[in-house]
Design a protein around this motif. Sequence first.
Motif, mmCIF file in Angstrom:
data_model
loop_
_atom_site.group_PDB
_atom_site.id
_atom_site.type_symbol
_atom_site.label_atom_id
_atom_site.label_comp_id
_atom_site.label_asym_id
_atom_site.label_seq_id
_atom_site.Cartn_x
_atom_site.Cartn_y
_atom_site.Cartn_z
ATOM 1 N N SER A 1 -34.522 26.315 -8.567
ATOM 2 C CA SER A 1 -34.090 27.613 -8.150
ATOM 3 C C SER A 1 -33.458 28.378 -9.600
ATOM 4 O O SER A 1 -33.863 29.623 -9.784
ATOM 5 N N PHE A 2 -32.471 27.711 -9.999
ATOM 6 C CA PHE A 2 -31.807 28.327 -11.104
ATOM 7 C C PHE A 2 -32.463 28.556 -12.187
ATOM 8 O O PHE A 2 -32.581 29.666 -12.972
ATOM 9 N N LEU A 3 -33.287 27.349 -12.718
ATOM 10 C CA LEU A 3 -33.769 27.494 -13.901
ATOM 11 C C LEU A 3 -35.126 28.373 -13.848
ATOM 12 O O LEU A 3 -35.631 29.238 -14.893
ATOM 13 N N SER A 4 -35.641 28.448 -12.471
ATOM 14 C CA SER A 4 -37.047 29.217 -12.547
ATOM 15 C C SER A 4 -36.597 30.688 -12.174
ATOM 16 O O SER A 4 -37.475 31.720 -12.287
ATOM 17 N N GLY A 5 -35.413 30.986 -11.545
ATOM 18 C CA GLY A 5 -34.990 32.188 -11.142
ATOM 19 C C GLY A 5 -35.661 32.763 -9.861
ATOM 20 O O GLY A 5 -35.767 33.937 -9.532
ATOM 21 N N ASN B 1 -30.327 33.099 -17.068
ATOM 22 C CA ASN B 1 -30.626 32.551 -15.978
ATOM 23 C C ASN B 1 -29.909 33.037 -14.815
ATOM 24 O O ASN B 1 -30.482 33.241 -13.648
ATOM 25 N N THR B 2 -28.417 33.240 -15.196
ATOM 26 C CA THR B 2 -27.808 33.514 -13.782
ATOM 27 C C THR B 2 -28.167 35.193 -13.567
ATOM 28 O O THR B 2 -28.169 35.282 -12.321
ATOM 29 N N CYS B 3 -28.347 35.849 -14.577
ATOM 30 C CA CYS B 3 -28.752 37.183 -14.124
ATOM 31 C C CYS B 3 -29.902 37.366 -13.564
ATOM 32 O O CYS B 3 -30.162 38.014 -12.416
ATOM 33 N N SER B 4 -31.107 36.447 -13.853
ATOM 34 C CA SER B 4 -32.212 36.464 -13.210
ATOM 35 C C SER B 4 -32.355 35.859 -11.686
ATOM 36 O O SER B 4 -32.758 36.538 -10.765
ATOM 37 N N TRP B 5 -31.558 34.961 -11.593
ATOM 38 C CA TRP B 5 -31.181 34.371 -10.335
ATOM 39 C C TRP B 5 -30.677 35.557 -9.244
ATOM 40 O O TRP B 5 -31.122 35.593 -8.047
ATOM 41 N N ILE B 6 -29.544 36.049 -9.704
ATOM 42 C CA ILE B 6 -29.149 37.047 -9.130
ATOM 43 C C ILE B 6 -29.858 38.172 -8.789
ATOM 44 O O ILE B 6 -30.035 38.783 -7.519
#
Length: 407
Positions: free
Chosen positions: A78-82, A204-209
Amino acid sequence: MIIFSSVFIKEKPITGDMKFINKNLLIQSDWLTQDKVLQKLNNVNVNKAPGPDGIHPRVLRELCVEICKPLFLIFRDSFLSGIVPEDWRKADVVPIFKKGLKFVPGNYRPVSLTSVAGKVFEGLLRDNIQEFIGRYDVIGKNQHGFMKHRSCQTNLITFYEEGSRSIDQGVAVDVIYLDFAKAFDTVPHKRLLFKLRKIGLDENTCSWIENWLKDRVQRVVINGTFSRWTPVVSGVPQGSVIGPILFNLFINDLEIGIESHVSVFADDTKLGKVIQCEQDVTSLQRDLDRLGDWALKWQMNYNLDKCKVMHFGVNTQVIYTPNGTELGKSKQEKDLGIIIDFKLSNNVQCQTAAAKASKVLACIKRGVHSRDENIILPLYKSMVRPHLEYAVQFWAPVLKKDIIALE
């Protein structure tokens, strides 16, 4: 459901200065491991309610060893794919009564119950963001909400210490209490993501959020009855793990350019200024105007009916006008649960705390027949003493009658 969804805002197009993204993104350390997932699962509170997916926290806690690896793989992908699982973007909203009349829907705060598995991942991500914030000193020292080693008590002590010293010297002080209208529910998502990227969070963090905030839906739950699903187009969910830290990062630049003493606890904001001449009044009014410009740019609205000014000491009782509206005057305000009056006297707070504690103690006496120490003492410690001890270092009694009342 209508009352909670009506507070959402439609975000305006971002301006040119909001399209800048810091290219020097800071690389985060390796924070997502199977051992850390297991640790989080072991700390899951089994007394919490499950989210819309129906997975009870007790299941995650008791099967933590068996499900640790599958959850880790889901979290990593989930984190790597966003891409955030759909169940993690659903919320059951429970109305929590705040104050006022109970039959008025606006007097309830919406608290979101979300997927417990999603919250476990949010907890890991929050810890990583907090480590990033601490390492690079991202959030200012005036923000006391949801921060390590800071609290309501530190907020009150640091803010009023300077004011009380000036009052003791016979100098007047003006304090303005500001209140955002539905602050958590009106955070515009694109503007929030702009600020997250600007401070240097990795993509990655920004895309997940961004995906976590996108296409969210919620429904209200009352006595086992569910409303229809409604889209969530703005805000950060109250009740989520990562929501508070995102709000702190969004409001972090509020104090930039402000000359007065600013103190913030989440969305509760105070402005303080020593008033010795007309220039001090003008400076405080200018700071109010700057805050109004900030709110307009970032689509946050002040509830001017709840914004007040309190004049400490002897002064000319000047008038302040944020957004052209005259600010109401007050001689007594409840600041982070503590009653503050224009003399900085703790008498009213002491008497109020003693009265609340006495009422609870009377309820225990009437409702609990046993007088066994093993029953009464835990009830006293958990229900009575908190009224007497909350931020007591700030409002500790001075007068003999207050000491007697509390004792």
